[in-house]
Write a protein that holds these residues in place. Sequence first.
Motif: not given
Length: 623
Positions: A70-76, A162-170
């Motif tokens: 998942p890219t990290g788009i909130a709700g998706a 390093w880790r991915q930020v989930l979700p992210s506003p970017y």
Amino acid sequence: MASEDLALDRRGFLQAGVAATVALMGVGCAVPGRNDPVLMGFGAVPPTLHDGITLPPEYRAQVLYPWGTPTGIAGAMPAFAPDASNSAADQAVQAGMHHDGMHFFPLGNDGTRGLLVMNHEYTDERLLHTNGVERWTAEKVRKSLHAMGVSVIEIERTADGWRQVLPSPYARRIHGATPMRIAGPAAGSPWLRTAADPAGTQVLGTFANCAMGVTPWGTYLSCEENFHGYFGGPADAAARMTTAQRRYGTVPGAQWVEYWRFDERFDLSKQPNEAHRFGWVVEIDPFDPGSTPVKRTALGRKRQESATCTLTKDGRVAVYMGDDAAFEYIYKFVSREKVRPGQDAAARAANRTLLDDGTLHVVRFDADGRGRWLELVHGRGGLDAAHGFAGPDEVLLHARLAADVVGGTKMDRPEWIAVHPRTGEVYVTLTNNSQRGTAGKPATDAANPRGPNLFGGILRWREDGGDAASNGFAWDHFVQAGDPALPDIGARYPRADDDAFGSPDGLHFDSGGLLWIQTDMSGQAIGTGAHAALGNNQLLCADPASGRIRRFLVGPNGCEITGCVVTPDRRTLFVNVQHPGERRDDGTGALNSAWPDGTLPASTRPRSATVVVQRRDGGIIGT
């Protein structure tokens, strides 16, 4: 130029590189004899056909962002389905396939957070769908389009890596159905108008995204390379195609996928202008997920590879570009206006049209070690209606044909271009060209001296006066790649003990002046014939002044190594592993990799992925 002058010129070229290295030692590069780690002092990495990541013993690797994450788009944030049952809608918010060019944009000043922006070049339909290439459908076309394009993800450094930020506003996924704007001199051209867009200024999507660039004002440039393979049509329509369409490979019957049967915009017999809307450099603001990507037509249309930016002495921007096909060209664009300084939102807004107005050039390499940039300007050098160019838009749309007219040098697949951060020397990879010197094909020349050229090499030049706006330069070969044990191939390394490699592709200079070389030997060539001793594709580290080249990383079976970027503090390296398991031409169609999730024999679908590399002691990468 007289031979004596040429010798002095080349000697000056090399001496300038040595002087730059001495200067670099005073600004952060390790110097033997001090307490700093030794530059390029990492442990040996042999060539190997191991299905995994091989590094020096003092380094570690972490898989960060594989296809389907998942890219990290909130709700998706749908999870990756190992059986390929994710829908087209799922794929639109997940990591795309075949990661390629990439850049790290810091958030803040402490180096612990940033945006990782990367291209997704193409699709392997056999892995993307549950039933592979059987029975094409409209849903398959949508999923395939969603699996290309660009990812924007937010990442942060923790005690565990390093880790991915989930979700992210970017977080954002830009793909083959994302609305985009067309700008620059060719916007609105009759060649860009379609039934869906009669104005010729709007387009759906970007795909075939290969190399990239970063502007001085902090935007990302994504390059549309092999777009031609996605346009098709009934084979009997091929006879009606123009010379320009044939030159760009947009010919019905030659398509790689069957999009045209389910989406009319890909049918060349019905929508011949749609293909003209691809093959451009696309500018993206990674900090504004609501912004509209823009295709910059002033940079010319080609199988776009690289869009490397640097500043001219008077503050304008120069963009170096390659066209990745046999016997195609290297280009340079120089803006008319100066760059407004800064990388904040105000600077990005102030420079939003800078790439729409300037001069495009093609390169000519002369046999005496000198070269010229030749203008591609309508009305000059034969670029007029008499030669098939009715206006400036046609020069840019058909940049390849314009380069033919003015006499550019036909190259051996020019790909990534990198500019030394201190000296301004420009390096370009020429990946290979098995057709060079064969019957009916162009002969060898000074810049492309081997035919057939199985292994490629790296060529470099220094602009006159150290100014990217110059029209002249001095050039030489940094390396001609290959196996030195095969003398007939003509491999030439700067030093006898340099590590051998083939088919250089990606290039990246870190802030300390080390050059990172990524390779792309084909899956069919790896481990066989003349390539037998080179192992899998790899990442090498080079010191441009001494010419020292050392192998740093070897990837899993069948992959390409690409997209390398080193963080500003030089303590983290991100690199992409593309298409692991690429099928060999052995008649079985079997995968030869299960990386990163499984083991051989292939127990799971291999996945392209972003890998994080760090020293175990947290030290500087490349030491």
